[in-house]
Design a protein around this motif. Structure first.
Motif, short mmCIF file in Angstrom:
data_model
loop_
_atom_site.label_atom_id
_atom_site.label_comp_id
_atom_site.label_asym_id
_atom_site.label_seq_id
_atom_site.Cartn_x
_atom_site.Cartn_y
_atom_site.Cartn_z
N ALA A 27 -19.56 23.87 -36.82
CA ALA A 27 -21.06 23.49 -37.39
C ALA A 27 -22.27 24.15 -37.04
O ALA A 27 -23.07 24.50 -38.27
CB ALA A 27 -21.18 22.08 -37.08
N GLY A 28 -22.11 24.84 -35.85
CA GLY A 28 -23.38 25.29 -35.42
C GLY A 28 -23.95 26.78 -36.37
O GLY A 28 -24.30 27.70 -36.76
N ALA A 29 -22.56 27.20 -36.66
CA ALA A 29 -22.23 28.70 -38.06
C ALA A 29 -23.39 27.87 -39.15
O ALA A 29 -23.66 28.36 -39.97
CB ALA A 29 -20.99 29.39 -37.71
N LEU A 30 -22.38 26.66 -39.90
CA LEU A 30 -22.73 26.24 -40.93
C LEU A 30 -24.64 25.77 -40.49
O LEU A 30 -25.28 26.36 -41.93
CB LEU A 30 -22.40 25.10 -41.35
CG LEU A 30 -20.08 25.76 -41.62
CD1 LEU A 30 -19.69 24.16 -41.85
CD2 LEU A 30 -20.18 26.69 -42.84
N LEU A 31 -24.89 25.47 -39.54
CA LEU A 31 -26.70 25.14 -39.79
C LEU A 31 -27.05 26.13 -39.34
O LEU A 31 -28.49 26.64 -40.60
CB LEU A 31 -26.75 24.19 -38.27
CG LEU A 31 -26.43 23.23 -38.00
CD1 LEU A 31 -26.55 22.86 -36.81
CD2 LEU A 31 -27.37 21.60 -39.33
N THR A 32 -26.90 27.21 -38.86
CA THR A 32 -26.96 28.55 -38.65
C THR A 32 -27.46 29.79 -40.52
O THR A 32 -28.35 29.92 -40.63
CB THR A 32 -27.18 29.53 -37.93
OG1 THR A 32 -27.02 28.63 -36.83
CG2 THR A 32 -27.52 30.89 -38.10
N ALA A 33 -26.31 29.54 -41.06
CA ALA A 33 -26.68 29.41 -42.19
C ALA A 33 -26.96 29.32 -43.28
O ALA A 33 -28.11 29.58 -44.45
CB ALA A 33 -24.99 30.46 -42.87
N GLY A 34 -27.70 28.05 -42.98
CA GLY A 34 -28.59 26.82 -43.88
C GLY A 34 -28.04 26.04 -44.51
O GLY A 34 -28.38 25.87 -45.96
N TYR A 35 -26.74 26.61 -44.63
CA TYR A 35 -25.32 25.50 -45.85
C TYR A 35 -25.92 24.23 -45.31
O TYR A 35 -25.43 23.11 -46.37
CB TYR A 35 -23.81 25.61 -45.08
CG TYR A 35 -23.81 27.40 -45.15
CD1 TYR A 35 -23.86 28.31 -45.97
CD2 TYR A 35 -22.38 28.22 -44.51
CE1 TYR A 35 -24.02 29.27 -46.49
CE2 TYR A 35 -22.18 28.87 -44.72
CZ TYR A 35 -23.04 29.92 -45.61
OH TYR A 35 -22.78 31.15 -46.07
N ALA A 36 -25.76 23.46 -44.30
CA ALA A 36 -26.12 22.05 -44.17
C ALA A 36 -27.29 21.50 -44.08
O ALA A 36 -27.94 20.67 -45.03
CB ALA A 36 -26.27 21.49 -42.33
N ALA A 37 -28.74 22.64 -44.76
CA ALA A 37 -30.05 22.19 -45.32
C ALA A 37 -29.73 21.87 -47.08
O ALA A 37 -30.05 22.02 -47.82
CB ALA A 37 -30.86 23.10 -45.03
#
Length: 173
Positions: A42-52
């Motif tokens: 989840a942290g990696a996805l947030l960092t990559a901007g995928y969650a945004a």
């Protein structure tokens, strides 16, 4: 509550009413936290901007077209456009995991898999339609790099001839 019982530190209603809630209680009492695989993911996805991207506002077809035509876009607009395009491409809800897989070329792999299996019978028609559309757009002339990029039959025939797909040498997922 299980965490409270496990570490022997009671969590009160007052703790839960705090704006930080449970996590404020964890911080206040210095409760040990273990990062597990899902949290790291989840942290990696947030960092990559995928969650945004996944959490962006849904766009109508008209709004998407306006954004696609717009030259200077804000980060939010780029996220909205990406989400709308992914939503239309895959026809499912856009999640951070889907955005990540699309970045890794998942759509191209799915499409190739389809044309190597049940969609094989439609491939010739698909390539012919693309050729016709390119001829019409180019007033009966085609730029070879665009033509070659748009055709899939040659790739499918090559994979079939080399029998790579049958051996599992071509990884799609």
């Amino acid at each position: 509550m299980k965490v409270s019982l496990r570490c022997g530190i009671p969590i009160t209603e007052f703790d839960l009413q705090h704006p930080g809630g449970f996590w404020h209680w964890v911080w206040q009492h210095n409760v040990p936290v273990t990062i597990v695989e899902r949290v790291k993911k989840a942290g990696a996805l947030l960092t990559a901007g995928y969650a945004a991207i996944a959490n962006s506002v849904e766009l109508s077809q008209t709004e998407l077209k306006k954004l696609q035509d717009k030259r200077a876009k804000t980060k939010t607009e780029r996220h909205q456009q990406r989400k709308a395009e992914l939503s239309r491409r895959y026809e499912v809800d856009v999640t951070p995991e889907l955005v990540e897989k699309d970045d890794d070329g998942w759509y191209l792999q799915l499409r190739m898999h389809y044309y190597l299996t049940p969609g094989r019978e439609f491939l010739t028609t698909r390539d012919a339609k693309r050729t016709k559309a390119q001829l019409e757009a180019g007033e009966n002339s085609i730029w070879k790099p665009d033509f070659n990029k748009g055709q899939m039959l040659s790739s499918v025939l090559l994979l079939e001839e080399l029998n790579l797909y049958a051996w599992g040498a071509v990884a799609f997922f």
